[in-house]
Write a protein that holds these residues in place. Sequence first.
Motif, short mmCIF file in Angstrom:
data_model
loop_
_atom_site.label_atom_id
_atom_site.label_comp_id
_atom_site.label_asym_id
_atom_site.label_seq_id
_atom_site.Cartn_x
_atom_site.Cartn_y
_atom_site.Cartn_z
N GLY A 202 0.78 -0.96 0.60
CA GLY A 202 -0.56 -0.41 0.06
C GLY A 202 1.03 1.44 -0.25
O GLY A 202 0.72 2.06 -0.97
N ALA A 203 1.69 1.29 0.98
CA ALA A 203 3.28 2.19 0.96
C ALA A 203 3.87 2.73 -0.21
O ALA A 203 3.86 3.76 -0.79
CB ALA A 203 3.83 2.07 1.90
N ALA A 204 3.80 1.34 -1.19
CA ALA A 204 5.12 1.35 -2.37
C ALA A 204 3.99 2.23 -3.33
O ALA A 204 4.72 2.19 -4.46
CB ALA A 204 5.16 0.24 -2.79
N LEU A 205 2.75 2.49 -3.53
CA LEU A 205 1.87 2.00 -4.04
C LEU A 205 1.45 3.88 -4.25
O LEU A 205 1.63 4.72 -5.97
CB LEU A 205 0.76 2.53 -4.29
N TRP A 206 2.40 4.98 -3.71
CA TRP A 206 2.54 6.04 -3.79
C TRP A 206 2.83 6.67 -5.21
O TRP A 206 2.12 7.64 -6.00
CB TRP A 206 2.87 6.46 -2.25
N LEU A 207 4.18 5.90 -5.28
CA LEU A 207 4.68 7.22 -6.21
C LEU A 207 3.93 6.22 -7.99
O LEU A 207 3.71 7.45 -8.67
CB LEU A 207 6.25 5.93 -6.56
N PRO A 208 3.54 5.54 -8.16
CA PRO A 208 3.29 5.32 -9.36
C PRO A 208 1.66 5.60 -10.01
O PRO A 208 1.63 6.09 -10.69
CB PRO A 208 3.40 3.12 -10.09
N LEU A 209 1.19 5.94 -8.34
CA LEU A 209 0.07 6.22 -8.61
C LEU A 209 -0.22 8.21 -8.24
O LEU A 209 -1.57 8.10 -9.07
CB LEU A 209 -0.86 5.44 -7.27
N HIS A 210 0.49 8.68 -7.50
CA HIS A 210 0.31 9.58 -7.57
C HIS A 210 1.68 10.25 -7.42
O HIS A 210 3.12 11.31 -7.30
CB HIS A 210 0.24 10.39 -6.21
N PRO A 211 2.17 11.00 -8.65
CA PRO A 211 3.56 11.11 -9.61
C PRO A 211 4.13 12.40 -9.66
O PRO A 211 5.01 13.97 -9.16
CB PRO A 211 3.76 9.78 -11.38
N ASP A 212 2.86 12.88 -10.14
CA ASP A 212 2.67 14.48 -9.74
C ASP A 212 2.03 15.89 -9.17
O ASP A 212 0.71 14.66 -8.82
CB ASP A 212 2.48 14.69 -11.81
N ASP A 213 2.64 16.18 -8.38
CA ASP A 213 2.71 17.08 -7.01
C ASP A 213 1.80 18.58 -8.00
O ASP A 213 1.43 19.52 -7.92
CB ASP A 213 2.81 17.42 -5.99
N HIS A 214 1.53 18.65 -10.07
CA HIS A 214 1.83 19.75 -10.09
C HIS A 214 0.51 19.76 -11.59
O HIS A 214 0.59 19.69 -12.32
CB HIS A 214 3.35 20.86 -11.07
N PRO A 215 -1.24 19.83 -10.72
CA PRO A 215 -1.32 19.83 -11.82
C PRO A 215 -1.37 20.77 -12.57
O PRO A 215 -0.74 22.22 -12.54
CB PRO A 215 -2.94 19.69 -10.98
N ALA A 216 -1.46 20.50 -14.31
CA ALA A 216 -1.89 21.55 -15.67
C ALA A 216 -2.61 22.64 -15.16
O ALA A 216 -2.64 23.65 -15.72
CB ALA A 216 -2.78 20.79 -16.43
N ARG A 217 -3.75 22.65 -14.45
CA ARG A 217 -4.74 24.09 -13.86
C ARG A 217 -5.12 24.20 -12.69
O ARG A 217 -5.52 22.86 -12.09
CB ARG A 217 -6.44 23.21 -15.13
#
Length: 556
Positions: A202-217
Amino acid sequence: MMLTPADRRRARARLSLRLVLAAVAGLLGTLAFPPFGIWPLAFVSIAGLSLAVRGQRCRTGALTGLVFGAGLFLPMLHWTATYVGAVPWLVLVFSQTWYLAALGAALPLVQGRRFASSWTAALWVGEEALRDRLPFGGFPWGRWAFSQAASPMKWFAPLGGAPLVTFAVALIGALLAAAVSGPGPVRRTVRCTAAVGVLVLGAALWLPLHPDDHPARTTTVAAIQGDVPDRGLEFNARRRQVLDNHVAQTRKLAAEIQAGTVPRPDLVLWPENSSDIDPTTNADAARVIQQAVDAVGVPIVVGALLDGPGPQHVTNAGIVWMPSASTDPGPGQRYVKRHPVPFGEYIPLRSIARAVSAKVDLVGHDMVAGGGNGLLTETPYPVGDVICFEIAYDSLVNSSVRAGAQLLVVQTNNATFGHSGETYQQLAMSRLRAVEHDRTVVQVATSGESAIIGPDGRIVDESGALFTPDILVRSVGLSTSTTLATRLGAAPEWAFTALGLLGLVLAVSSRSRRGRAAGPTGGDPLSERPAVAQDTGHCAHQKADVMAATTGKGHR
């Protein structure tokens, strides 16, 4: 062979210990949920019930599950007593515990089989699926997924929604129980390692599921917490004061915008019940709302209670109210709450309910249900609106996101429940939904707790305290992508439920083929098979009866 009084006393003592274990396990489960939020206790609670029912007959397992349910729901749902009193609270708890009784009866059947922990976890999902729907549309409070909004387990949500989170939590608990009760240090080590492995995954899923903290809009949004003059149901007696409070806070926001201390938002959000005076029929209420909208110069989503459609009905709605400078000023598109709360917002079987508690007549008008998908499009960007308890229902939130919502709004009024844990339990649901659908969620409440939640489930801003006015203004991300959980909808839940039923069918058919076999000795998801009695005939049956009385293990 007759049982001696000593044998019967030992059997009663063992059963009593199991029931105590179940009650304690249920209480520990409550501590996993807000306001306590000790999320690892969810695993311990599930393990406790698994151990308590291990080796029991179905009817004794049902009693054990009932006790576990009472330990879990009595404290968790105590906030309902502040609303309608002790008797309805106990009735609600009783209605929920019977689902746990059914689960307690089913668990011993699968515990002695291969992959027992997987069957157990699937049955937990099935129990929640049933409880979420029946009766009167169900009551999803107390789902294990909602205890994990701050844990690594939340990262299963984008893959399979709340049902997958519950499955993973229950799997860890079942593995821990198997490790405690199973034979051999190697097997116990394997089970513990598997349990830890699920948590680490569960902890390891962080990177592949939420790689970008800067949305386009991005957009700037404001949430208005106006506060109420009274706690409990009495706040309704001063409806104009509640409306004036939200108008006053909106004017304060407008002054701060004019002074340049905060940016002008693109959208302002008011909570549920911010106008319990119907602004579509009351000209004075409409006038002050319009003044507030014009002061900030952007649309406000107003939570309003509308009269009708009949003389004994009301409608709970979120209304997009446009500024006078727009091409179509005033009240526009509306979302009508699709799932009114039975016995809280409408009274099924009113005459029977009145016999239980006269307080049902505090709900003098039944709220009617709306339709659609909850999507508001007259806002600057598509917004998915859910009202209060609707955040607990998977399908309602999912439908808004699938329809195109780029941001989720939870309009709620928690003033009824005072300073209880209800507010924080609901906030945990909003946090899990943010992760599940990769959306910013804004929970706006009349009296708190209002919060702006990022797509990773973190609270990026929140109101300072309950029963105080507050204003939240934040720049947040908008999203048009969909997670796997959003696309799959209810499919994972039905798959896990079918898996649990398959496990029960296999267990019952295997039991029928074996005849009268010995009870389970500690199911193992990896290798262990149930022990089968080798004795036959009348003497073997007598031995099984003695063992059932002295060890608590029923024969199959």
